[in-house]
Design an enzyme around this catalytic site. Structure first.
Site, mmCIF file in Angstrom:
data_model
loop_
_atom_site.group_PDB
_atom_site.id
_atom_site.type_symbol
_atom_site.label_atom_id
_atom_site.label_comp_id
_atom_site.label_asym_id
_atom_site.label_seq_id
_atom_site.Cartn_x
_atom_site.Cartn_y
_atom_site.Cartn_z
ATOM 1 C CE LYS A 21 2.690 -9.104 -12.700
ATOM 2 N NZ LYS A 21 2.253 -8.602 -11.391
ATOM 3 C CD GLU A 31 8.109 1.278 1.590
ATOM 4 O OE1 GLU A 31 9.279 1.678 1.489
ATOM 5 O OE2 GLU A 31 7.423 0.904 0.615
ATOM 6 C CG LEU A 58 1.841 4.357 -15.108
ATOM 7 C CD1 LEU A 58 0.794 4.481 -14.028
ATOM 8 C CD2 LEU A 58 2.070 5.715 -15.746
ATOM 9 C CE1 TYR A 75 6.420 -6.732 -16.339
ATOM 10 C CE2 TYR A 75 4.605 -8.091 -17.123
ATOM 11 C CZ TYR A 75 5.179 -7.310 -16.138
ATOM 12 O OH TYR A 75 4.532 -7.142 -14.952
ATOM 13 C CB ALA A 123 -0.905 0.004 1.233
ATOM 14 C CB SER A 124 4.112 2.029 1.123
ATOM 15 O OG SER A 124 4.849 0.971 0.545
ATOM 16 C CB THR A 125 5.500 2.827 -3.622
ATOM 17 O OG1 THR A 125 5.681 1.413 -3.650
ATOM 18 C CG2 THR A 125 6.411 3.428 -2.564
#
Ligand code: NAI
Length: 396
Positions: free
Chosen positions: A244, A75, A273, A235, A49-51
């Site tokens: 995946k 983190e 991104l 990928y 949840a942090s980045t």
């Protein structure tokens, strides 16, 4: 302390607390600017949840649909002499903003792959929320220690079967060169599946179901990427692609497990991104720097927050997921538009160190990368002394 960026390869070893806070505020403003997300989730667990995409999911659900959120991440806190990791400062800022908005937010810093973390998080759900109606699984990790066997697996970003040569960008110097990546050896594909595949996602959902912590009608989501054929060897058809595929196998399994609750499991395929995870993948940063320019020129560029807002608002809350033939949500739809891909591929063929500034957007790539760590953000005084030891309010 006065904090400046220190870049080592594809990571930045410092982060700016005020810059990260402003970055969070900017992302919240995007979501709020689009108005409330009607029928969005109200009690959300975000694992990772942090980045990046997990953080954006937390922001979109909290500030879009007023959700109470529990966030899990790995983190490093800072102290008076050393900065924390960016995800720590993001979480400090997220919780402060949530508190100010009257939203419940609790965070757990530690290994999401462990049984201990699952136990702690389940207890918090039991104590504070009763149940959750959305579980986002957004981990990106180089290793995982299996909670039952104690074995540590490492993920690799390699092609399978044969070596792969293509153009590559040194994102620090702006040099476009060629890179050859040797194929995975031995059990590297299996190790990558063990880290980035679906087993841990399944363990989380099984644990939550066993303890009756999943609400009727709940949704669980994990994120994937497909992208253009030029990146497939590294990928989609590489070691990470195998992981995946395993994630999709687990999605189908979880979908069946959640059906009696009228729940649903999804894999959402997101846009490429700049995040801490994607900057580590060879070839992809060059593709991203061309893609950003083409999508900006076309007026349909999105960052993590716009992607996750669109996912939760237009696809999930609107009950219009528009699944593809494999049952996946595609918010990479604008990236994959034929006209966007054609322009990027034309640029790909021509791109060199010399013409990159014109064909791509290296400056924007670098700026996006620095923003991940709270640098180069408007309205932040980088010459001012700042407190690097700030704490996440819910973590004492
Ligand atoms: P990221 O590196 O920004 O975030 C990873 C998160 O996982 C962080 O919150 C980190 O603290 C957490 N984490 C890592 N190891 C952990 C552990 N052992 N315990 C607890 N937390 C841990 O990554 P990003 O890019 O947001 O990736 C998230 C997901 O989105 C991944 O599945 C990735 O494959 C997928 N994705 C990423 C795309 C991209 O272009 N960045 C495109 C499409 C999908």
């Amino acid at each position: 302390m006065i904090v400046a960026p220190k870049i080592r390869g594809f990571i930045c070893t410092t982060a700016h607390p005020d810059g990260c806070a402003k970055h969070i505020a900017d992302q919240i403003a995007v979501v709020k600017g689009r108005g409330p997300i009607e029928n969005g989730p109200k009690k959300v667990l975000v694992i990772g949840a942090s980045t990046g995409y997990g953080l954006a999911s937390r922001i979109a659900t909290a500030f879009g649909s007023g959700a109470a959120t529990i966030g899990v991440f790995f983190e490093k806190p800072g102290d008076k002499r050393r900065t924390a990791t960016a995800g720590w400062y993001n979480s400090v800022a997220f919780e402060k903003e949530a508190q100010a908005a009257g939203l419940y937010a609790k965070s757990f810093n530690g290994d999401a792959f462990s049984d201990e973390m699952k136990t702690q998080v389940c207890q918090a759900i039991k104590d504070d929320l009763g149940q959750v109606d959305c579980v986002v699984y957004s981990l990106a990790s180089p290793r995982r220690t299996h909670p039952k066997t104690g074995e540590t697996f490492r993920s690799v970003l390699k092609p399978i079967g044969e070596s792969y040569t293509n153009k590559n960008l040194d994102t620090t110097t702006g040099v476009v060169n060629e890179i050859t990546i040797e194929p995975a050896e031995g059990d590297e594909p299996a190790q990558t599946i063990a880290v980035m595949g679906g087993e841990d996602w399944q363990m989380w959902i099984d644990t939550l179901l066993e303890q009756n912590l999943i609400a009727p009608g709940a949704t669980t989501l994990a994120y994937s990427y497909i992208g253009p054929e030029i990146t497939w060897p590294i990928y989609t058809k590489g070691t990470i692609g195998g992981a995946k595929e395993d994630l999709e196998r687990v999605q189908r399994l979880l979908d069946e497990k959640l059906a009696p609750l009228d729940g649903k499991a999804w894999v959402s395929v997101n846009k490429a991104l700049v995040t801490q995870a994607s900057s580590a993948i060879p070839v992809v940063p060059l593709y991203i720097s061309l893609l950003y320019k083409v999508m900006k020129d076309a007026g349909n560029h999105e960052d993590c927050i716009e992607q996750m807002d669109r996912l939760f608002r237009d696809r999930l809350a609107n009950r219009n997921p528009q699944p593809d033939e494999n049952g996946r949500i595609r918010v990479d739809d604008w990236e994959m538009l034929p006209e966007i891909q054609q322009t990027v591929m034309d640029a790909w063929k021509k791109v060199t160190t010399e013409n990159l500034p014109e064909l791509g957007d290296l400056a924007d790539y670098q700026a996006s990368f620095l923003r991940l760590f709270g640098f180069g953000i408007d309205g932040v005084d980088y010459d001012a002394d700042t407190d690097t030891a700030v704490k996440v309010p819910s973590i004492s």
